[in-house]
Structures are given as structure tokens and as C-alpha cells.
Design a protein around this motif. Structure first.
Motif, PDB file in Angstrom:
ATOM      1  N   GLU A 178       0.861  -1.412  -0.079  1.00  9.77           N
ATOM      2  CA  GLU A 178      -0.155   0.079   0.042  1.00  9.77           C
ATOM      3  C   GLU A 178       0.885   1.257   0.077  1.00  9.77           C
ATOM      4  N   TYR A 180       2.636   2.425   2.472  1.00 11.00           N
ATOM      5  CA  TYR A 180       2.258   3.149   3.532  1.00 11.00           C
ATOM      6  C   TYR A 180       3.370   3.052   4.664  1.00 11.00           C
ATOM      7  N   ARG A 183       2.033   4.130  11.074  1.00 11.36           N
ATOM      8  CA  ARG A 183       1.645   5.137  12.107  1.00 11.36           C
ATOM      9  C   ARG A 183       1.554   4.671  13.506  1.00 11.36           C
ATOM     10  N   GLU A 306      -6.400  -1.574   9.596  1.00  8.40           N
ATOM     11  CA  GLU A 306      -5.373  -0.560   9.293  1.00  8.40           C
ATOM     12  C   GLU A 306      -5.232  -0.763   7.895  1.00  8.40           C
ATOM     13  N   TYR A 309      -7.190   2.221   6.260  1.00  6.80           N
ATOM     14  CA  TYR A 309      -6.528   3.344   6.301  1.00  6.80           C
ATOM     15  C   TYR A 309      -5.262   3.569   5.582  1.00  6.80           C
ATOM     16  N   ALA A 310      -4.452   2.600   5.327  1.00  8.31           N
ATOM     17  CA  ALA A 310      -3.508   2.628   4.530  1.00  8.31           C
ATOM     18  C   ALA A 310      -3.941   2.702   3.115  1.00  8.31           C
ATOM     19  N   ARG A 313      -4.743   6.596   2.802  1.00 13.27           N
ATOM     20  CA  ARG A 313      -3.439   7.465   2.450  1.00 13.27           C
ATOM     21  C   ARG A 313      -2.718   7.192   0.932  1.00 13.27           C
ATOM     22  N   HIS A 319     -11.840   8.259   2.532  1.00 17.96           N
ATOM     23  CA  HIS A 319     -11.651   8.364   4.023  1.00 17.96           C
ATOM     24  C   HIS A 319     -12.788   7.921   4.897  1.00 17.96           C
ATOM     25  N   GLU A 324     -10.670   4.771  10.960  1.00 17.83           N
ATOM     26  CA  GLU A 324      -9.541   5.325  11.284  1.00 17.83           C
ATOM     27  C   GLU A 324      -9.297   5.184  13.017  1.00 17.83           C
TER      28      GLU A 324
END
Length: 342
Positions: A178, A180, A183, A306, A309-310, A313, A319, A324
Motif C-alpha cells: 500500500e 504506507y 503510524r 489498518e 486506512y493505508a 493514505r 476516508h 481510522e
């Protein structure tokens, strides 16, 4: 679906699903997420469901479809509530991908649509939804996976011991798949280390749904609360069925944990301890290590979520602030449970 694909699908249905009728093919999309595309089709009789990989499939999408078809076929004749399997197509020349057909189940989704009366308000019927939800995985855990033809469907030996590294590697893979960088997910690393150091002896192997929750459960429309079908079997395998229990119970309140990291308001439902005892009564399995399975469930789900979310991004998915933040709640609660604070 193109006109050519409809023609080829019609010819395939004539041979492999003649009970659907011979009328012109009608189709409509039911859902089209990142995991699978689900369509309703009709040929004069009742609608049935066609489940196939998404328009932009992952490398393992067709393998997942084949596994779903296999487990649904194996469950025929058991008391596990599931959509009736109809047929599987392993020829991608028909519509461009492999797919399978299953019956369309009449029911309401336990999370994601307004519940009908009397489940729409506090009271016994709403509370009983929690026990009905557990009935599904209890019935599944009681199936002899060898007797229904699922020998080799999973690798139950060492199942629990493989989980931490399996999902830690999955999280790390997002850097490549991804693009990514990741985080900070407070609590997740601690939970992983705790899981690796506190792995219990697994219970006897059985079929695992792998993603069982209100969101993947259709209920019958009238009281008393009963499961009409367990759906979305893409993570099904053979391993330790207590992971399904942990997956269910983490979202409910504990007697000493009034604020679970769940995806629904658990105020009107039983305590997780009640649900665990209910499961134990129906399966004969010990629930002594429930906390371990809840930590593992939240750890695994945080890694899976996750990825969404990746993809956001990376510009490949819309989104979702809820998604998230859900990952952050899961990671934090997994770490908290591992530390013995819940």
C-alpha cells in the motif's frame, strides 16, 4: 456486467443452476466493497446471490472465493445457520473471475441497518440478540470439520502460536503493498508481545468463521431472537474456535470493563462473561482464557482494519474517520487488556 458476460453467465446457469429458471437474466448489485462484489440474480424464480471478487481484485481474491464456496458447501446438512450453497464456477472465462451462487436469506443485518421491532428498544428481545449471536459460533464449533470434508482446509496444529507473527507480518507488508509508512498505534506492540508470551494450550480444532459479529450476521425478523444466517466467510479456516468467541465478546461490556472498544452501543446487551458462560454450556469448551482470545481478536482486527486506512493514505479508498479511530481504539484496548486493566 457486460452483455457478453451476461450471455456467458446465462449459458453457465442453464447447465449448473437450471432450477433458477430459463427466463432472461436480471441482475442488481447488493454491495461492492473492497473485499467482494455481491449481486442478486434472477431468472424467473426467486433471487439468488452471486458472490465474486471486487472490480479491482487483490492477488488472493479468487482463492478466497473458492474457500468461501468450499466451507458453505461443507456446512450443508449441519445446524449452522448459513446461506444455502448452490454452485461454484472455477472458469474465469464466464464473467472474468471465479464466483459462486448461494441462496438469498431473508433477514435483517445485526449492525448497519435499523433493527425491526421488538429489537429496536431495550428489553428481553434486544438482550437476547447477544445470546443468539453466540449460538451461531457455538453451533459452528460443534461441527466435526473432518466429517464435513474440511480436512486440510486449515492448519490447526500450532494455530495460536502462528497468529502474532502472521498479523505482525501483515501490518509490515502495507509498506510495500500500500506504499504506507505506518503510524503509531499505542498498545498494539505491547499486545503482540503479551500474546506471544502468554499463548494458552489451544482447544480442540474446529471451523472458525474468522470475522463473526453483528455486522456479519442476519437475524430472523420476528422474536424470539434467532440467527437466520452467518455471512461473509472470507476469513474462515480450521483452527481454535475460541478465537471466534473472543471476536464476539471484545465488543460487549465486561463486569469490570464498562467501555469496550466495540463498534456498537453495548448498553442493552448481556455482559461478555454471560456470553462466554453461555458458549461454554453449549460447546463444552473452557473459557478460562477468554482475555487472551479477546486481545488476539482485537490485535488481528486492528491490523486488518489498518489496511483500509493505508489505502486511504494511498488514495485508493475513501476516508473514514470512524474506521481510522476504530483501529486506535482496538489497539489501545488490546494493550489495556493485556496489562490486566480490563
Amino acid at each position: 456486467m457486460t452483455s457478453d458476460e451476461q450471455m456467458r453467465l446465462t449459458a453457465w446457469l442453464d447447465v449448473h443452476a437450471p432450477a433458477l429458471g430459463r427466463a432472461a437474466l436480471e441482475t442488481r448489485v447488493l454491495s461492492g466493497g473492497a473485499s467482494n462484489l455481491v449481486m442478486a440474480i434472477r431468472r424467473g424464480g426467486p433471487e439468488v446471490v452471486l458472490r465474486r471478487p471486487p472490480e479491482r481484485p487483490r492477488p488472493d481474491s479468487e482463492k478466497i472465493i473458492a474457500r468461501e464456496a468450499r466451507v458453505l458447501s461443507a456446512l450443508a446438512g449441519t445446524d449452522v445457520p448459513h446461506p444455502r450453497f448452490i454452485a461454484y464456477c472455477d472458469d474465469p472465462s464466464v464473467i472474468g473471475v471465479r464466483f459462486y451462487l448461494m441462496a438469498l436469506v431473508d433477514g435483517w443485518l445485526g449492525h448497519g441497518e435499523p433493527p425491526p421491532a421488538p429489537f429496536d428498544r431495550p428489553g428481553k428481545s434486544r438482550r437476547d440478540l447477544g445470546f443468539a449471536l453466540v449460538d451461531g459460533i457455538a453451533q459452528l464449533a460443534n461441527v466435526d470439520y473432518r466429517a464435513v470434508g474440511l480436512e486440510g482446509f486449515g492448519k490447526p496444529e500450532g494455530f495460536l502460536e502462528r497468529q502474532v507473527e502472521r498479523w505482525r507480518s501483515q501490518l509490515a507488508s502495507y509498506a510495500e503493498t500500500e506504499n504506507y509508512a505506518g503510524r503509531d498505534l499505542p498498545g498494539l506492540a505491547y499486545a503482540a508481545d503479551w500474546l506471544a508470551a502468554n499463548t494458552p494450550q489451544a482447544s480442540s480444532p474446529g471451523i472458525i468463521h474468522g470475522d463473526y459479529s453483528f455486522a456479519n450476521c442476519l437475524f430472523e425478523r420476528a422474536a424470539p431472537a434467532r440467527v437466520a444466517a452467518m455471512i461473509d466467510w472470507e476469513l474462515a479456516t480450521v483452527g481454535d474456535p475460541l478465537l471466534d468467541l473472543g471476536w464476539v465478546c471484545y465488543g460487549f461490556r465486561g463486569r469490570n470493563d464498562p467501555n469496550p472498544a466495540g463498534y456498537f452501543d453495548a448498553a442493552d446487551f448481556p455482559y461478555r462473561e454471560e456470553l462466554a458462560d453461555y458458549y461454554a454450556d453449549r460447546t463444552g469448551r473452557s473459557v478460562e482464557h477468554l482475555s487472551y482470545y479477546m486481545v488476539l481478536a482485537q490485535y488481528k482486527l486492528a491490523v486488518i482494519m489498518e489496511r483500509h486506512y493505508a489505502r486511504f493514505r494511498g488514495g485508493r479508498q475513501a476516508h473514514s474517520a470512524d474506521s481510522e479511530n476504530f483501529v486506535l481504539r482496538l489497539a489501545a484496548k488490546a494493550g489495556e487488556m493485556a496489562r490486566g486493566q480490563a
